[in-house]
Each structure stands twice: as C-alpha cells, then as structure tokens.
Design an enzyme around this catalytic site. Sequence first.
Site, PDB file in Angstrom:
ATOM      1  N   LYS A  50       6.361  21.334  64.574  1.00  0.00           N
ATOM      2  CA  LYS A  50       4.995  22.040  64.335  1.00  0.00           C
ATOM      3  C   LYS A  50       3.945  21.371  64.953  1.00  0.00           C
ATOM      4  CE  LYS A  50       6.823  24.308  60.164  1.00  0.00           C
ATOM      5  NZ  LYS A  50       7.146  24.290  58.679  1.00  0.00           N
ATOM      6  N   GLN A  94       5.245  20.832  53.511  1.00  0.00           N
ATOM      7  CA  GLN A  94       6.965  21.227  54.072  1.00  0.00           C
ATOM      8  C   GLN A  94       7.793  21.554  52.886  1.00  0.00           C
ATOM      9  OE1 GLN A  94       7.655  22.073  57.270  1.00  0.00           O
ATOM     10  NE2 GLN A  94       9.689  22.762  56.391  1.00  0.00           N
ATOM     11  N   ASP A 117       0.207  28.761  55.465  1.00  0.00           N
ATOM     12  CA  ASP A 117       1.721  29.359  55.144  1.00  0.00           C
ATOM     13  C   ASP A 117       1.421  30.429  54.385  1.00  0.00           C
ATOM     14  OD1 ASP A 117       3.797  27.953  56.216  1.00  0.00           O
ATOM     15  OD2 ASP A 117       4.214  26.509  54.407  1.00  0.00           O
TER      16      ASP A 117
END
Length: 281
Positions: A50, A94, A117
């Site tokens: 990412k 994460q 997200d």
Amino acid sequence: MTARIIDGKAIAAALRADVAAKVAAAGFTPGLAVVLVGEDPASAVYVRTKDRAAREAGIAARTIRLPAGTSQADLLATIRALNEDPAIDGILVQLPLPPGIAPEAVIEAIDPDKDVDGFHPVNVGHLADGRPTLVPCTPLGIMKMLRAIGVTASGARAVVVGRSAIVGRPMARLLLSADATVTVAHSRTRDLPAECRRADILIAATGRPELVRADWVQPGATVIDVGINRLADGRLVGDVAFDACAAVAGAITPVPGGVGPMTVACLLENTLTAALHRRSR
Ligand code: NAD
C-alpha cells in the site's frame, strides 16, 4: 466453455494511472497514514504494498509502526493525532490487531472523513442507506472490475458467499445499489451449491480454499474470487476451484492477480476522494 480470465492487474493499473493523473492535477499532495501494530508477516507485506502504491500515485504515504505490546489507549491517541493532522487525508489501521485491542473501538476513533477503509459506522450507514461515501476497498474494486469487463449488475442475480463487514456485507449493498437481485450466503446457508448455481454474478469471500466447485457455477456466470489462502504445501489459492470453474464460467478472476490489485488501487482512489472532499468544505 472456457472462461475469460479477468486481468485484475491490468484493470488496477489503469485505475492507479487515473488516480495518479488526478493527484498531479489536484494542486496539492494527498496524505495517507497506514498504522501497523505488531509483526504479523502478511500484514507487513500488505502495508509495504500500500505504501509503495501510494507513493507511485503521488500520495504522501506515512507508515506508522507500533510494537505488538501497544495499548489500546496509545493506539487511540495515535489515531486522534492523525485525525487532527492537516497533512493527513486518509487513515488506515491494518487488521487484524493484536489481542487486547478492540478493532471496533479503533475503527470508531477514526474521523469518518479520513476513513479510507470505509469501516466506520458512519460510512457503513451511508452505504447501507444507498448513499455511499467512503466504501470498503475490496467490494469497491470488484464493482469497478465488473464495469471494466462490461458485466451489468442491473437485473442480474448476484450471490455473495460470505457476510463479513469487510467484504461480504458491503459487496451485497453495492450490488443492490447497482440494481442486482442479491442473495447473501454464508456458513449456515442450506444447500449452498444450489444458491450459487442461481448466480449470474458469483462472489466468493469465505477464506475457505477452493470451496466453490465447478458444479456450483451456472454456465457463463461471472465468478469473482476474493479469497487468499495459503495451503500447507505453500500454494496460494482462492475460494474457488479455479481450473474446474474456468471450464464452466463466462469470466473468472485468478488468485493472485484478480481482486487483490483492485483493493490497493481503490485505497488510492479513496484517499484522493477523502482529500478532495475535505478540501471542498
Ligand atoms: P471472514 O472470515 O471475516 O468472513 C468469512 C465469511 O465466509 C463469513 O461470513 C462466513 O459465514 C463465510 N463462510 C465461512 N465458511 C463458509 C462455508 N463453508 N460456506 C459458506 N460460507 C462460509 O473473511 P473476510 O475478511 O471476508 O475474507 C474472506 C477471504 O477474502 C479471505 O481469504 C481473505 O484473505 C480474503 N480477502 C481478500 C482481499 C483482497 O483484497 N483480495 C481483501 C479482504 C479479504
């Protein structure tokens, strides 16, 4: 019939190039903070991917690595600081988090406008309401992939196998918003093969290696495999028995090289979306 293999890498590359062009034209540098707690090796790989993809798109990426023993209070304090930081447009924590840290508390601490997200209840609510704002990257990527290969969701029967907050549920909501007739199947579904056989668009997101067999697939169906499973012999497989299903489906995603690259590309797009939205207020 032999299915068309959907090239997620190529579709993602086009999206990443589009985001990079828009970032270059934006007149400012969007900022993405990725928070990694602990040493989970798979998470470390995802975070590096990412970070690199963001930099390549002209996004300023900041990876914040915290030790596995970090307390929930310290993690929440880190998130609050990022919420207040004007250089940061997107925050991603994460998952999974180490034991002792409640993921819900962490997700709810993120400013919904920076929630790239799309997991914050405010963004989940907007999606459920049919007014998507920041949408979870994996299902968003799948919708873009379907559009890119010319598969129309409107009027199609879509079956989503899996009901997680990260993939299955938001996937079903996006397909519904696109006017598909949607069934969500899961571990308690009676006669899963029969449900799957009804699908014009079949999405497998279970984390069960090669669960979907060829006789579960309607001839000509579009099969999207979200699963990423490492077998004992080291092979990486999806939730779909690829070779057998490719002989029946009309189009199918490979693992790797299907859904995964789209997820990363959509994270970049969400970061740009969040940055433009914040600056337009
Ligand atoms: P999860 O474990 O949170 O949810 C799995 C879902 O599958 C559950 O809703 C469960 O009811 C259902 N399920 C489990 N076993 C089943 C069975 N035998 N029959 C029917 N349904 C069953 O998983 P998740 O986070 O949604 O992830 C699913 C898979 O997708 C995993 O392999 C994960 O690694 C992968 N994944 C890939 C990406 C990507 O970018 N490619 C992103 C997220 C997740």
